[in-house]
Every structure is written in structure tokens, then in C-alpha cells.
Write a protein that holds these residues in place. Structure first.
Motif, PDB file in Angstrom:
ATOM      1  N   PHE A   8      35.962  23.941  75.295  1.00 36.37           N
ATOM      2  CA  PHE A   8      35.896  25.113  76.156  1.00 36.37           C
ATOM      3  C   PHE A   8      36.253  26.397  75.420  1.00 36.37           C
ATOM      4  O   PHE A   8      37.029  26.384  74.460  1.00 36.37           O
ATOM      5  CB  PHE A   8      36.855  24.947  77.345  1.00 36.37           C
ATOM      6  CG  PHE A   8      36.376  23.956  78.366  1.00 36.37           C
ATOM      7  CD1 PHE A   8      36.686  22.614  78.237  1.00 36.37           C
ATOM      8  CD2 PHE A   8      35.623  24.366  79.451  1.00 36.37           C
ATOM      9  CE1 PHE A   8      36.244  21.687  79.174  1.00 36.37           C
ATOM     10  CE2 PHE A   8      35.170  23.456  80.391  1.00 36.37           C
ATOM     11  CZ  PHE A   8      35.480  22.120  80.246  1.00 36.37           C
ATOM     12  N   GLY A   9      35.675  27.493  75.908  1.00 39.65           N
ATOM     13  CA  GLY A   9      36.042  28.809  75.437  1.00 39.65           C
ATOM     14  C   GLY A   9      37.397  29.212  75.990  1.00 39.65           C
ATOM     15  O   GLY A   9      38.009  28.481  76.778  1.00 39.65           O
ATOM     16  N   SER A  10      37.849  30.386  75.603  1.00 38.06           N
ATOM     17  CA  SER A  10      39.187  30.846  75.996  1.00 38.06           C
ATOM     18  C   SER A  10      39.215  31.418  77.408  1.00 38.06           C
ATOM     19  O   SER A  10      40.285  31.734  77.921  1.00 38.06           O
ATOM     20  CB  SER A  10      39.694  31.890  75.005  1.00 38.06           C
ATOM     21  OG  SER A  10      38.762  32.952  74.908  1.00 38.06           O
ATOM     22  N   GLN A  61      46.326  30.807  79.025  1.00 35.43           N
ATOM     23  CA  GLN A  61      45.391  30.585  77.915  1.00 35.43           C
ATOM     24  C   GLN A  61      44.239  29.680  78.331  1.00 35.43           C
ATOM     25  O   GLN A  61      44.136  29.260  79.488  1.00 35.43           O
ATOM     26  CB  GLN A  61      46.144  29.962  76.735  1.00 35.43           C
ATOM     27  CG  GLN A  61      47.273  30.811  76.205  1.00 35.43           C
ATOM     28  CD  GLN A  61      46.808  32.175  75.753  1.00 35.43           C
ATOM     29  OE1 GLN A  61      45.870  32.298  74.964  1.00 35.43           O
ATOM     30  NE2 GLN A  61      47.436  33.226  76.268  1.00 35.43           N
ATOM     31  N   GLY A  62      43.360  29.409  77.362  1.00 35.57           N
ATOM     32  CA  GLY A  62      42.196  28.579  77.620  1.00 35.57           C
ATOM     33  C   GLY A  62      42.515  27.100  77.570  1.00 35.57           C
ATOM     34  O   GLY A  62      43.669  26.680  77.495  1.00 35.57           O
ATOM     35  N   LEU A  63      41.471  26.296  77.616  1.00 33.98           N
ATOM     36  CA  LEU A  63      41.582  24.842  77.598  1.00 33.98           C
ATOM     37  C   LEU A  63      41.409  24.365  76.162  1.00 33.98           C
ATOM     38  O   LEU A  63      40.321  24.406  75.609  1.00 33.98           O
ATOM     39  CB  LEU A  63      40.516  24.225  78.503  1.00 33.98           C
ATOM     40  CG  LEU A  63      40.572  24.642  79.971  1.00 33.98           C
ATOM     41  CD1 LEU A  63      39.307  24.201  80.694  1.00 33.98           C
ATOM     42  CD2 LEU A  63      41.784  24.047  80.648  1.00 33.98           C
ATOM     43  N   GLU A  64      42.504  23.888  75.600  1.00 34.05           N
ATOM     44  CA  GLU A  64      42.477  23.411  74.221  1.00 34.05           C
ATOM     45  C   GLU A  64      42.149  21.930  74.198  1.00 34.05           C
ATOM     46  O   GLU A  64      42.919  21.109  74.722  1.00 34.05           O
ATOM     47  CB  GLU A  64      43.828  23.677  73.548  1.00 34.05           C
ATOM     48  CG  GLU A  64      43.928  23.174  72.126  1.00 34.05           C
ATOM     49  CD  GLU A  64      45.349  23.277  71.580  1.00 34.05           C
ATOM     50  OE1 GLU A  64      46.249  23.699  72.332  1.00 34.05           O
ATOM     51  OE2 GLU A  64      45.553  22.916  70.395  1.00 34.05           O
ATOM     52  N   PHE A  65      41.052  21.566  73.587  1.00 35.51           N
ATOM     53  CA  PHE A  65      40.630  20.171  73.507  1.00 35.51           C
ATOM     54  C   PHE A  65      41.613  19.374  72.649  1.00 35.51           C
ATOM     55  O   PHE A  65      41.994  19.806  71.558  1.00 35.51           O
ATOM     56  CB  PHE A  65      39.232  20.090  72.915  1.00 35.51           C
ATOM     57  CG  PHE A  65      38.812  18.713  72.482  1.00 35.51           C
ATOM     58  CD1 PHE A  65      38.765  18.357  71.151  1.00 35.51           C
ATOM     59  CD2 PHE A  65      38.478  17.746  73.435  1.00 35.51           C
ATOM     60  CE1 PHE A  65      38.385  17.095  70.753  1.00 35.51           C
ATOM     61  CE2 PHE A  65      38.106  16.477  73.046  1.00 35.51           C
ATOM     62  CZ  PHE A  65      38.051  16.151  71.695  1.00 35.51           C
ATOM     63  N   TYR A  93      32.843  26.347  84.554  1.00 35.61           N
ATOM     64  CA  TYR A  93      33.905  25.992  85.486  1.00 35.61           C
ATOM     65  C   TYR A  93      34.648  27.251  85.902  1.00 35.61           C
ATOM     66  O   TYR A  93      34.687  28.235  85.158  1.00 35.61           O
ATOM     67  CB  TYR A  93      34.910  25.019  84.849  1.00 35.61           C
ATOM     68  CG  TYR A  93      34.359  23.630  84.636  1.00 35.61           C
ATOM     69  CD1 TYR A  93      33.507  23.361  83.577  1.00 35.61           C
ATOM     70  CD2 TYR A  93      34.688  22.600  85.515  1.00 35.61           C
ATOM     71  CE1 TYR A  93      32.983  22.094  83.395  1.00 35.61           C
ATOM     72  CE2 TYR A  93      34.172  21.320  85.331  1.00 35.61           C
ATOM     73  CZ  TYR A  93      33.321  21.095  84.275  1.00 35.61           C
ATOM     74  OH  TYR A  93      32.802  19.838  84.088  1.00 35.61           O
ATOM     75  N   PHE A 138      35.418  29.444  82.681  1.00 36.96           N
ATOM     76  CA  PHE A 138      35.350  28.811  81.377  1.00 36.96           C
ATOM     77  C   PHE A 138      33.955  28.252  81.141  1.00 36.96           C
ATOM     78  O   PHE A 138      33.362  27.640  82.038  1.00 36.96           O
ATOM     79  CB  PHE A 138      36.336  27.641  81.273  1.00 36.96           C
ATOM     80  CG  PHE A 138      37.778  28.046  81.278  1.00 36.96           C
ATOM     81  CD1 PHE A 138      38.524  27.982  82.446  1.00 36.96           C
ATOM     82  CD2 PHE A 138      38.394  28.480  80.116  1.00 36.96           C
ATOM     83  CE1 PHE A 138      39.870  28.341  82.459  1.00 36.96           C
ATOM     84  CE2 PHE A 138      39.732  28.843  80.113  1.00 36.96           C
ATOM     85  CZ  PHE A 138      40.461  28.778  81.293  1.00 36.96           C
ATOM     86  N   TYR A 175      43.138  17.786  77.663  1.00 37.40           N
ATOM     87  CA  TYR A 175      43.186  19.178  77.239  1.00 37.40           C
ATOM     88  C   TYR A 175      44.607  19.699  77.431  1.00 37.40           C
ATOM     89  O   TYR A 175      45.370  19.177  78.252  1.00 37.40           O
ATOM     90  CB  TYR A 175      42.239  20.061  78.079  1.00 37.40           C
ATOM     91  CG  TYR A 175      40.779  19.723  77.938  1.00 37.40           C
ATOM     92  CD1 TYR A 175      40.183  18.814  78.810  1.00 37.40           C
ATOM     93  CD2 TYR A 175      39.991  20.302  76.948  1.00 37.40           C
ATOM     94  CE1 TYR A 175      38.833  18.486  78.691  1.00 37.40           C
ATOM     95  CE2 TYR A 175      38.645  19.982  76.823  1.00 37.40           C
ATOM     96  CZ  TYR A 175      38.080  19.075  77.697  1.00 37.40           C
ATOM     97  OH  TYR A 175      36.750  18.753  77.570  1.00 37.40           O
TER      98      TYR A 175
END
Lengths: 115, 111
Positions: free
Chosen positions: B101-103, A41-45, B34, B87, A35
Motif C-alpha cells: 500500500f501507498g502512504s 501513517q500508511g500500511l506497512e507490509f 481502500y 489507500f 501490516y
């Protein structure tokens, strides 16, 4: 090992250079994920390996990104011709079984800075 | 396709409750929650499988409505240690089942 290990923990590179990021998953874990997390920011796959199956590369942002997993264990994420927008924390996670009823364990990440 | 989380951020006083929602446009097999503290790796809270089960972990619990493809995380009597970014991760019921995962929802608990 006791947990997911990533190296290096920090990497500063010049724009245009290639970098390799390494992930050592928990021994015996069949699933491995990469990731990317930009600041705040979020977790970008990015990519998902499961056993001997072909990896799910659907999250790789461009053809400059590639990853491989040798012997079903260690994985390397390679970024060619790095750009400043590649700066982020790259997180690796592994999971024990092929089903999705177990938790993923995350490494501490590699903080990549492209200058 | 990543799940959508709401709210994006929430500020609580110690002892207050909060709900974080996660929804997907795809049929889901599982939902993972998480928590990530600043500068640290995400830490596992719980997994919910399709079947509408609800799970609890101390004063944190979650539900999964597979008909609506939604999950909610419930934080009751919040503590300072609950602060962090939450998350939800989802795996679809078909296909490769990669965990996306979401933001995230930033939760801040104040004294």
C-alpha cells in the motif's frame, strides 16, 4: 467466522518482552497478510502467506519479527524483545483466492504499546 | 516497493470533486483502493486489473493506466461520509504479488 478476527485488540507490554498477535482469517481464504500502521501513517507490509507456498517475508523489519500460519488458517505474528518503536496497530487481512482480483478483508487490528 | 500516492492531503467542501493518484515503478497486475476512517479498519472500495478498465461505485470511480502504471480515484460531488484516508494497494505483474500500500491520502470533506 463472519470476518477477520484479531486478538488481543489491545496489548501493552514492557520493553524487552515477547508478544504474540493472533489472526483468524475468513474461513476458506487462502491468502493472509500482516501490516503495521504507526499513528497517522500508511500500511506497512510485513508478511504474506499464500496457500502452501513459502511466505513472502520481505517486509519484516528485523529478525525480531516472525510469523507462522498453521494449517493454512490461523496466523500468529511474534515480536521478540519488543522495542518502543514497535508500538503500532498491527492489521491482518485475508483474501479468498490465489489471484488478485478479489478484495482483501481487514481485521480490526491489535494496538500494541511498548512501554 | 510501495506505490506513491498524491496528494498527501486534501480538504473539500461538500459537493466538490477530488482526484487521488497512485503510481508505481513496477509493472502492475492490479490496483486496489481502500478507505479507512479514524480508528477503523480499511474498507474495500474497488479493484482494477491490468487492461486499463475503469470502474465506478456510486459517485466514486477509478481508472488504471497500465502503460504508465498509474491509477486515479475520482470522487465526485463529495459527501461528508467520504472523509477518511484513502489507500491504494498494488500487486506487481511478476513475482510473489504481495499487496503493498501507498502512504495514504487524507481527505476531509467540510459542510
Amino acid at each position: 467466522g463472519a470476518g477477520v478476527s484479531q486478538s488481543p485488540s489491545n496489548k501493552v507490554t514492557e520493553k524487552g518482552k515477547d508478544v504474540e498477535l493472533r489472526c483468524d482469517p475468513i474461513s476458506g481464504h487462502t491468502a493472509l497478510y500482516w501490516y503495521r500502521q504507526s499513528l497517522g501513517q500508511g500500511l506497512e507490509f510485513l508478511i504474506y502467506f499464500q496457500g502452501n507456498s513459502a511466505p513472502d517475508k520481505s517486509g519484516l523489519p528485523s529478525d525480531r519479527f516472525s510469523a507462522e500460519r498453521t494449517g493454512g488458517s490461523v496466523s500468529t505474528l511474534t515480536i521478540q524483545r519488543t522495542q518502543q518503536e514497535d508500538s503500532a496497530v498491527y492489521l491482518c487481512a485475508s483474501r479468498g483466492v490465489s489471484g488478485l482480483n478479489t478484495e482483501a478483508f481487514f481485521g480490526q487490528g491489535t494496538r500494541l504499546t511498548v512501554v | 516497493q510501495q506505490p506513491v500516492q498524491s496528494p498527501q492531503a486534501v480538504i473539500l467542501r461538500e459537493g466538490e470533486d477530488a482526484v487521488i493518484n497512485c503510481s508505481s515503478s513496477k509493472a502492475l497486475y492490479s490496483v486496489h483502493w481502500y478507505r479507512q476512517k479514524h480508528g477503523e479498519a480499511p474498507v474495500f472500495l474497488m479493484i482494477l486489473l491490468k487492461g486499463g478498465e475503469q470502474k465506478g461505485h456510486d459517485k466514486i470511480s477509478a481508472s488504471f493506466n497500465e502503460k504508465k502504471q498509474q491509477s486515479s480515484l475520482y470522487l465526485t460531488a463529495s459527501q461528508l461520509s467520504y472523509s477518511g484516508t484513502y489507500f491504494c494497494g498494488t500487486a506487481s505483474d511478476t513475482g510473489r504479488r504481495a499487496l503493498t500500500f501507498g502512504s495514504g491520502t487524507r481527505l476531509q470533506v467540510q459542510p
